[in-house]
Scaffold this active site. Structure first.
Site, short mmCIF file in Angstrom:
data_model
loop_
_atom_site.label_atom_id
_atom_site.label_comp_id
_atom_site.label_asym_id
_atom_site.label_seq_id
_atom_site.Cartn_x
_atom_site.Cartn_y
_atom_site.Cartn_z
N ASP A 9 34.48 -11.37 12.49
CA ASP A 9 33.64 -12.15 11.59
C ASP A 9 32.46 -12.63 12.45
O ASP A 9 32.56 -12.66 13.68
CB ASP A 9 34.47 -13.33 11.06
CG ASP A 9 33.63 -14.29 10.25
OD1 ASP A 9 32.81 -13.82 9.43
OD2 ASP A 9 33.78 -15.51 10.44
N LEU A 10 31.37 -13.00 11.82
CA LEU A 10 30.21 -13.44 12.63
C LEU A 10 30.01 -14.96 12.57
O LEU A 10 30.14 -15.66 13.58
CB LEU A 10 28.96 -12.70 12.16
CG LEU A 10 27.73 -12.83 13.06
CD1 LEU A 10 26.74 -11.71 12.79
CD2 LEU A 10 27.01 -14.15 12.89
N ASP A 11 29.72 -15.47 11.35
CA ASP A 11 29.45 -16.91 11.22
C ASP A 11 30.71 -17.70 11.56
O ASP A 11 31.74 -17.56 10.91
CB ASP A 11 29.02 -17.21 9.77
CG ASP A 11 27.67 -16.58 9.43
OD1 ASP A 11 26.71 -16.81 10.17
OD2 ASP A 11 27.59 -15.87 8.41
N THR A 17 26.91 -20.99 12.62
CA THR A 17 25.84 -21.05 11.62
C THR A 17 26.24 -21.80 10.35
O THR A 17 25.41 -22.00 9.47
CB THR A 17 25.40 -19.63 11.21
OG1 THR A 17 26.59 -18.87 11.11
CG2 THR A 17 24.46 -19.01 12.21
N LYS A 46 32.80 -21.21 3.42
CA LYS A 46 32.90 -20.37 4.62
C LYS A 46 33.44 -18.99 4.26
O LYS A 46 34.48 -18.88 3.61
CB LYS A 46 33.80 -21.02 5.67
CG LYS A 46 33.07 -22.14 6.40
CD LYS A 46 33.88 -22.66 7.57
CE LYS A 46 33.12 -23.82 8.20
NZ LYS A 46 33.94 -24.57 9.15
N VAL A 48 32.37 -16.92 2.20
CA VAL A 48 32.10 -16.53 0.80
C VAL A 48 30.67 -16.01 0.69
O VAL A 48 29.74 -16.60 1.24
CB VAL A 48 32.33 -17.75 -0.13
CG1 VAL A 48 32.04 -17.40 -1.57
CG2 VAL A 48 33.76 -18.27 0.03
N ARG A 50 26.84 -14.83 -0.58
CA ARG A 50 25.74 -15.69 -1.00
C ARG A 50 25.82 -16.03 -2.50
O ARG A 50 25.83 -17.21 -2.87
CB ARG A 50 24.42 -14.98 -0.69
CG ARG A 50 23.23 -15.90 -0.67
CD ARG A 50 21.97 -15.11 -0.37
NE ARG A 50 22.05 -14.40 0.92
CZ ARG A 50 21.19 -13.44 1.30
NH1 ARG A 50 20.18 -13.10 0.51
NH2 ARG A 50 21.33 -12.84 2.47
N SER A 117 31.27 -8.99 8.57
CA SER A 117 30.76 -10.26 8.07
C SER A 117 30.26 -10.11 6.64
O SER A 117 29.73 -9.05 6.27
CB SER A 117 29.60 -10.72 8.95
OG SER A 117 28.93 -11.82 8.36
N ALA A 118 30.41 -11.18 5.86
CA ALA A 118 29.86 -11.19 4.49
C ALA A 118 28.34 -11.33 4.53
O ALA A 118 27.67 -11.15 3.52
CB ALA A 118 30.45 -12.37 3.72
N SER A 119 27.79 -11.64 5.69
CA SER A 119 26.37 -11.98 5.76
C SER A 119 25.44 -10.78 5.83
O SER A 119 25.61 -9.89 6.68
CB SER A 119 26.11 -12.87 6.97
OG SER A 119 24.72 -13.09 7.09
N LYS A 120 24.45 -10.79 4.95
CA LYS A 120 23.42 -9.76 4.98
C LYS A 120 22.45 -10.02 6.12
O LYS A 120 21.59 -9.20 6.42
CB LYS A 120 22.69 -9.72 3.64
CG LYS A 120 23.61 -9.30 2.51
CD LYS A 120 22.93 -9.46 1.17
CE LYS A 120 23.93 -9.11 0.07
NZ LYS A 120 23.54 -9.66 -1.22
N ASN A 121 22.55 -11.18 6.74
CA ASN A 121 21.70 -11.53 7.88
C ASN A 121 22.34 -11.16 9.21
O ASN A 121 21.77 -11.47 10.27
CB ASN A 121 21.40 -13.03 7.88
CG ASN A 121 20.54 -13.45 6.69
OD1 ASN A 121 19.43 -12.97 6.53
ND2 ASN A 121 21.07 -14.29 5.83
N LYS A 148 35.09 -11.12 0.68
CA LYS A 148 36.29 -11.85 1.12
C LYS A 148 36.65 -12.86 0.04
O LYS A 148 35.73 -13.44 -0.54
CB LYS A 148 35.99 -12.58 2.45
CG LYS A 148 35.59 -11.64 3.58
CD LYS A 148 35.10 -12.43 4.80
CE LYS A 148 34.53 -11.47 5.85
NZ LYS A 148 34.05 -12.16 7.05
N GLU A 172 38.75 -14.33 12.62
CA GLU A 172 38.12 -15.09 11.53
C GLU A 172 38.27 -16.60 11.70
O GLU A 172 39.26 -17.06 12.27
CB GLU A 172 38.85 -14.75 10.22
CG GLU A 172 38.18 -13.73 9.36
CD GLU A 172 36.90 -14.21 8.69
OE1 GLU A 172 36.59 -15.41 8.77
OE2 GLU A 172 36.19 -13.37 8.12
N ASP A 173 37.31 -17.35 11.15
CA ASP A 173 37.43 -18.82 11.14
C ASP A 173 37.64 -19.36 9.72
O ASP A 173 37.84 -20.57 9.57
CB ASP A 173 36.17 -19.48 11.74
CG ASP A 173 34.97 -19.29 10.85
OD1 ASP A 173 34.77 -18.17 10.35
OD2 ASP A 173 34.23 -20.27 10.62
#
Ligand code: BG6
Ligand code: MG
Length: 225
Positions: A9-11, A17, A46, A48, A50, A117-121, A148, A172-173
């Site tokens: 996971d990233l964030d 972040t 967290k 989830v 956007r 990661s769920a993040s597009k960033n 997720k 994961e966090d």
């Protein structure tokens, strides 16, 4: 079977972040929806995606029915503008403790690393942190059907490494993230509070604890069970 890949996971794992995500949601909620988000809501968002985060916020405020899918999309984009501005100053100083050493160690041991990661960033953040070269793959959240806690992004990350889920460990966090790892048939390490992440195969308090030996022992022990 041996451990061949680690799905990150990233964030909250590579960098912290969550505070920027939540500050951006709070600003959007207050300015565009006239909703005050309580501090406890940060935890709920967290991991989830956007749009799903915005839907959760609207449901919490009981206003979801007042917005079309198009309006929701527009508001989510707006939150992302706040967020991208907030993370513009991220540097390698923002990498969480122990992560760079751990990634280097995995590379030396020929264990592949991927981002789930769920993040597009995620590509933008990896570039800012200077961590790109450690990752053999970044699973694209735009290409998956379910976010997720569904397993999709972890399955996609394992596949991108050409590995079976059972050859990997996921880190994961978030509660939604640990659920996703387990649903993918991957061994899960949770970083955070054992009372929240109890579904993981191992919970550690901080990223400092991450090292190759810890993962290898967990993996080998799971093979015996
Ligand atoms: C997750 C974060 O990693 O990515 C969530 O924990 C966030 O808070 C989600 O909503 C989607 O991120 P982004 O950057 O695509 O809006
Ligand atoms: Mg996270």
């Amino acid at each position: 079977m041996t451990m061949k890949g680690v799905l990150f996971d990233l964030d909250g794992i590579l960098t912290d972040t969550a505070k920027f995500h939540f500050a951006a949601w709070r600003k959007l909620a207050k300015e565009k929806l006239a909703v005050d988000l309580p501090a406890e809501f940060e935890q709920e968002l967290k991991g989830v995606s956007r749009v799903d985060s915005l839907v959760r916020i609207m449901n919490y405020a009981g206003i979801k029915e007042q917005y079309s899918a198009e309006q929701i999309e527009k508001l989510a984009n707006e939150k992302n503008r706040y967020y991208v501005e907030a993370i513009s100053a991220l540097t390698e100083d923002d990498i969480l403790p122990g992560i760079t050493t751990f990634l280097r160690e995995l590379k030396e041991q020929h264990v592949l690393s991927a981002i789930a990661s769920a993040s597009k960033n995620a590509p933008l953040i990896l570039e800012k942190l200077g961590l790109n070269s450690y990752f053999a793959a970044i699973a694209d959240p735009r290409q998956i059907a379910h976010g997720k806690p569904a397993p999709d992004i972890f399955l996609a990350a394992a596949e991108a490494l050409n590995l079976a889920p059972a050859e990997c460990i996921g880190i994961e966090d978030a509660v939604a993230g640990v659920t996703a790892i387990k649903a993918a048939g991957v061994i899960a390490i949770g970083v955070g509070d054992p009372n929240e992440l109890g579904q993981a195969d191992l919970v550690i308090p901080s990223t400092v604890e991450l090292d190759y030996g810890l993962l290898k022992n967990l993996f080998d022990q799971k093979q015996k069970n």
